[in-house]
Design a protein around this motif. Structure first.
Motif, PDB file in Angstrom:
ATOM      1  N   ILE A   1       0.855  -1.260  -0.041  1.00  0.00           N
ATOM      2  CA  ILE A   1      -0.051   0.099   0.095  1.00  0.00           C
ATOM      3  C   ILE A   1       0.901   1.235   0.168  1.00  0.00           C
ATOM      4  N   TYR A   2       1.912   1.135   0.862  1.00  0.00           N
ATOM      5  CA  TYR A   2       2.705   2.344   0.868  1.00  0.00           C
ATOM      6  C   TYR A   2       3.563   2.694  -0.507  1.00  0.00           C
ATOM      7  N   GLN A   3       3.964   1.637  -1.141  1.00  0.00           N
ATOM      8  CA  GLN A   3       4.666   1.838  -2.309  1.00  0.00           C
ATOM      9  C   GLN A   3       3.752   2.140  -3.210  1.00  0.00           C
ATOM     10  N   ALA A   4       2.511   1.910  -3.481  1.00  0.00           N
ATOM     11  CA  ALA A   4       1.450   2.199  -4.549  1.00  0.00           C
ATOM     12  C   ALA A   4       1.243   3.647  -4.114  1.00  0.00           C
ATOM     13  N   LEU A   5       1.014   4.037  -2.922  1.00  0.00           N
ATOM     14  CA  LEU A   5       0.603   5.551  -2.695  1.00  0.00           C
ATOM     15  C   LEU A   5       1.841   6.273  -2.861  1.00  0.00           C
ATOM     16  N   LYS A   6       3.020   6.140  -2.497  1.00  0.00           N
ATOM     17  CA  LYS A   6       4.243   6.772  -2.794  1.00  0.00           C
ATOM     18  C   LYS A   6       4.351   7.342  -4.218  1.00  0.00           C
ATOM     19  N   ILE A   7       4.403   5.884  -5.152  1.00  0.00           N
ATOM     20  CA  ILE A   7       4.569   6.227  -6.540  1.00  0.00           C
ATOM     21  C   ILE A   7       3.311   6.849  -7.328  1.00  0.00           C
ATOM     22  N   THR A   8       2.128   6.578  -6.910  1.00  0.00           N
ATOM     23  CA  THR A   8       1.192   7.360  -7.298  1.00  0.00           C
ATOM     24  C   THR A   8       1.009   8.676  -6.875  1.00  0.00           C
ATOM     25  N   ASN A   9       1.484   9.332  -5.853  1.00  0.00           N
ATOM     26  CA  ASN A   9       1.372  10.473  -5.401  1.00  0.00           C
ATOM     27  C   ASN A   9       2.553  11.352  -6.185  1.00  0.00           C
ATOM     28  N   LEU A  10       3.479  10.579  -6.300  1.00  0.00           N
ATOM     29  CA  LEU A  10       4.840  11.005  -7.001  1.00  0.00           C
ATOM     30  C   LEU A  10       4.427  11.622  -8.564  1.00  0.00           C
ATOM     31  N   HIS A  11       3.746  10.460  -9.117  1.00  0.00           N
ATOM     32  CA  HIS A  11       3.381  10.787 -10.705  1.00  0.00           C
ATOM     33  C   HIS A  11       2.135  11.300 -10.850  1.00  0.00           C
ATOM     34  N   TYR A  12       0.955  11.023 -10.021  1.00  0.00           N
ATOM     35  CA  TYR A  12      -0.549  11.278 -10.289  1.00  0.00           C
ATOM     36  C   TYR A  12      -1.179  11.795  -9.000  1.00  0.00           C
ATOM     37  N   PRO A  13      -0.657  12.972  -8.533  1.00  0.00           N
ATOM     38  CA  PRO A  13      -1.029  13.324  -7.113  1.00  0.00           C
ATOM     39  C   PRO A  13      -2.582  13.771  -6.948  1.00  0.00           C
ATOM     40  N   PHE A  14      -3.067  13.904  -8.119  1.00  0.00           N
ATOM     41  CA  PHE A  14      -4.402  14.294  -8.424  1.00  0.00           C
ATOM     42  C   PHE A  14      -5.557  13.173  -8.018  1.00  0.00           C
ATOM     43  N   LEU A  15      -5.064  11.861  -8.062  1.00  0.00           N
ATOM     44  CA  LEU A  15      -5.756  10.718  -7.597  1.00  0.00           C
ATOM     45  C   LEU A  15      -6.064  10.634  -6.150  1.00  0.00           C
ATOM     46  N   SER A  16      -5.156  11.401  -5.402  1.00  0.00           N
ATOM     47  CA  SER A  16      -5.260  11.565  -3.917  1.00  0.00           C
ATOM     48  C   SER A  16      -6.657  12.384  -3.524  1.00  0.00           C
ATOM     49  N   TYR A  17      -6.821  13.230  -4.584  1.00  0.00           N
ATOM     50  CA  TYR A  17      -8.023  14.138  -4.256  1.00  0.00           C
ATOM     51  C   TYR A  17      -9.578  12.989  -3.925  1.00  0.00           C
ATOM     52  N   GLY A  18      -9.376  11.875  -4.566  1.00  0.00           N
ATOM     53  CA  GLY A  18     -10.725  10.990  -4.005  1.00  0.00           C
ATOM     54  C   GLY A  18     -10.551  10.664  -2.626  1.00  0.00           C
ATOM     55  N   THR A  19      -9.521  10.694  -2.101  1.00  0.00           N
ATOM     56  CA  THR A  19      -9.348  10.141  -0.672  1.00  0.00           C
ATOM     57  C   THR A  19      -9.754  11.256   0.124  1.00  0.00           C
ATOM     58  N   ASP A  20      -9.408  12.598  -0.395  1.00  0.00           N
ATOM     59  CA  ASP A  20      -9.732  13.851   0.233  1.00  0.00           C
ATOM     60  C   ASP A  20     -11.326  14.008   0.421  1.00  0.00           C
ATOM     61  N   TRP A  21     -11.996  13.651  -0.845  1.00  0.00           N
ATOM     62  CA  TRP A  21     -13.318  13.532  -0.835  1.00  0.00           C
ATOM     63  C   TRP A  21     -13.949  12.498   0.183  1.00  0.00           C
ATOM     64  N   LEU A  22     -13.346  11.186   0.272  1.00  0.00           N
ATOM     65  CA  LEU A  22     -13.561  10.516   1.165  1.00  0.00           C
ATOM     66  C   LEU A  22     -13.652  10.857   2.662  1.00  0.00           C
ATOM     67  N   ALA A  23     -12.639  11.709   3.139  1.00  0.00           N
ATOM     68  CA  ALA A  23     -12.234  12.122   4.390  1.00  0.00           C
ATOM     69  C   ALA A  23     -13.385  13.066   4.684  1.00  0.00           C
ATOM     70  N   PHE A  24     -13.642  14.022   3.459  1.00  0.00           N
ATOM     71  CA  PHE A  24     -14.778  15.138   3.739  1.00  0.00           C
ATOM     72  C   PHE A  24     -15.976  14.342   3.985  1.00  0.00           C
ATOM     73  N   ALA A  25     -16.381  13.324   3.389  1.00  0.00           N
ATOM     74  CA  ALA A  25     -17.478  12.549   3.312  1.00  0.00           C
ATOM     75  C   ALA A  25     -17.787  12.206   4.942  1.00  0.00           C
ATOM     76  N   HIS A  26     -16.742  11.377   5.351  1.00  0.00           N
ATOM     77  CA  HIS A  26     -16.668  11.287   6.845  1.00  0.00           C
ATOM     78  C   HIS A  26     -17.030  12.159   7.724  1.00  0.00           C
ATOM     79  N   ILE A  27     -16.528  13.289   7.788  1.00  0.00           N
ATOM     80  CA  ILE A  27     -16.543  14.438   8.528  1.00  0.00           C
ATOM     81  C   ILE A  27     -17.805  14.967   8.631  1.00  0.00           C
TER      82      ILE A  27
END
Length: 167
Positions: free
Chosen positions: A58-84
């Protein structure tokens, strides 16, 4: 308001606060996923080896994804927002549990719905079964205070109905 009703309302608030805190923590921890996974990789050596391997992947996937495609983490930002935002939704039952019992019922439906989602989507996304079970546990654990709260609300309704008839 009698002492029995007051006790039921206090217990209901404790159950609702449990849900609010759980949702808020879940939301807030969805923002720094790469940092959290880095920490778990570094300090999770006491975990079973299969879990260490999974967390490392998981860590390697996140690290590589965030390095090359940081916009994909926007999806988890929305997940976080929904929980709040879901945590905010539960403020209604704190103020008036009887009037806002629908929020508790909605929460129960959500907890039940976690199980098929985790099992179906987890299988499609090749999530290990032990991790799917962890995800299912959020619904199983979360439903307990919600059901207890719903039981208390029913008792409060009966007391209010009885009190109203005795006037």
């Amino acid at each position: 308001m009698g002492t029995e009703e007051l006790k039921l309302r206090v217990r209901s608030k404790i159950y609702v606060y449990t849900i609010i805190i759980g949702l808020a923590i879940s939301g807030l921890t969805a923002f720094p996923l790469e940092t959290e996974m880095s920490y778990l990789v570094k300090y999770g050596t006491i975990l079973p080896s299969s879990l260490q391997i999974w967390i490392g992947a998981i860590y390697q996937a996140l690290k590589i994804t965030n390095l090359h495609y940081p916009f994909l983490s926007y999806g988890t930002d929305w997940l976080a927002f929904a929980h709040i935002m879901l945590a905010v939704l539960f403020i209604g039952p704190l103020k008036d549990p009887v009037k806002n019992k629908w929020v508790i019922e909605f929460g129960i439906i959500c907890c039940i719905s976690i199980i098929p989602l985790a099992l179906i989507a987890g299988n499609i996304r090749h999530i290990p079964v032990f991790w799917q079970m962890i995800d299912c546990s959020f619904g199983i654990i979360g439903i307990i205070p919600l059901i207890l709260c719903r039981i208390n609300i029913k008792k409060i309704e009966i007391l209010e109905e009885h009190y109203g008839l005795c006037r």
